[in-house]
Enzyme design. Structure first.
Site, short mmCIF file in Angstrom:
data_model
loop_
_atom_site.label_atom_id
_atom_site.label_comp_id
_atom_site.label_asym_id
_atom_site.label_seq_id
_atom_site.Cartn_x
_atom_site.Cartn_y
_atom_site.Cartn_z
N ASN A 45 0.86 -1.18 0.00
CA ASN A 45 0.00 0.00 0.00
C ASN A 45 0.90 1.24 0.00
O ASN A 45 1.86 1.30 0.75
CB ASN A 45 -0.90 0.01 1.23
CG ASN A 45 -1.80 -1.21 1.28
OD1 ASN A 45 -2.29 -1.67 0.26
ND2 ASN A 45 -1.99 -1.75 2.47
N GLY B 193 -4.23 3.23 1.06
CA GLY B 193 -4.49 2.31 2.16
C GLY B 193 -3.35 2.15 3.14
O GLY B 193 -3.45 1.35 4.07
N HIS C 216 6.27 -1.61 3.57
CA HIS C 216 6.12 -3.02 3.92
C HIS C 216 5.34 -3.74 2.82
O HIS C 216 4.35 -3.23 2.32
CB HIS C 216 5.46 -3.20 5.29
CG HIS C 216 4.14 -2.52 5.45
ND1 HIS C 216 4.00 -1.15 5.59
CD2 HIS C 216 2.89 -3.03 5.51
CE1 HIS C 216 2.72 -0.85 5.74
NE2 HIS C 216 2.02 -1.98 5.67
#
Length: 116
Positions: free
Chosen positions: A74, A80, A87
């Site tokens: 994201n 989001g 990550h």
């Protein structure tokens, strides 16, 4: 992050199980250096993350025997992203986890653990 929570590691990245998994075996892979998004990471960091995604898949295959995978990242609040550190999600998928898996990440899958 406590060392005992790290599942996999190389010079530039680490992998560990997600605190709020959407599926059993849901793994996060992150660079050691702080980079907010994918576009802030170096090419070397992306390669290191990619290597751990492969190793993570092998580990998940052995431990959980999933039927498929989603890999996602994201980027930005409107993409989001809620943790402002790059990550990658390596999410194992299981036959029957949703009624119709067609469309993959285009459809949300319910979390095993409620996300705050």
């Amino acid at each position: 992050m406590p060392r005992e929570q790290i599942l996999l590691e190389n010079e530039l990245a680490i992998a560990f199980f997600d605190k709020y998994p959407v599926q059993e075996g849901h793994l996060l892979v992150i660079p050691k250096r702080h980079a907010i998004t994918y576009f802030d990471a170096t090419e070397e960091e992306i390669v290191a993350i990619h290597q751990l995604i492969y190793k993570g898949k092998q580990h998940i295959d052995q431990q959980y025997q999933p039927n498929g995978y989603n890999i996602g990242v994201n980027i930005g609040e409107h993409g989001g992203q809620t943790i402002m550190h790059l990550h990658f999600h390596l999410i194992p998928r299981y036959k029957g986890d949703v009624a119709d898996p067609r469309g993959g990440i285009r459809k949300a899958i319910p979390n095993l653990v409620a996300y705050p």
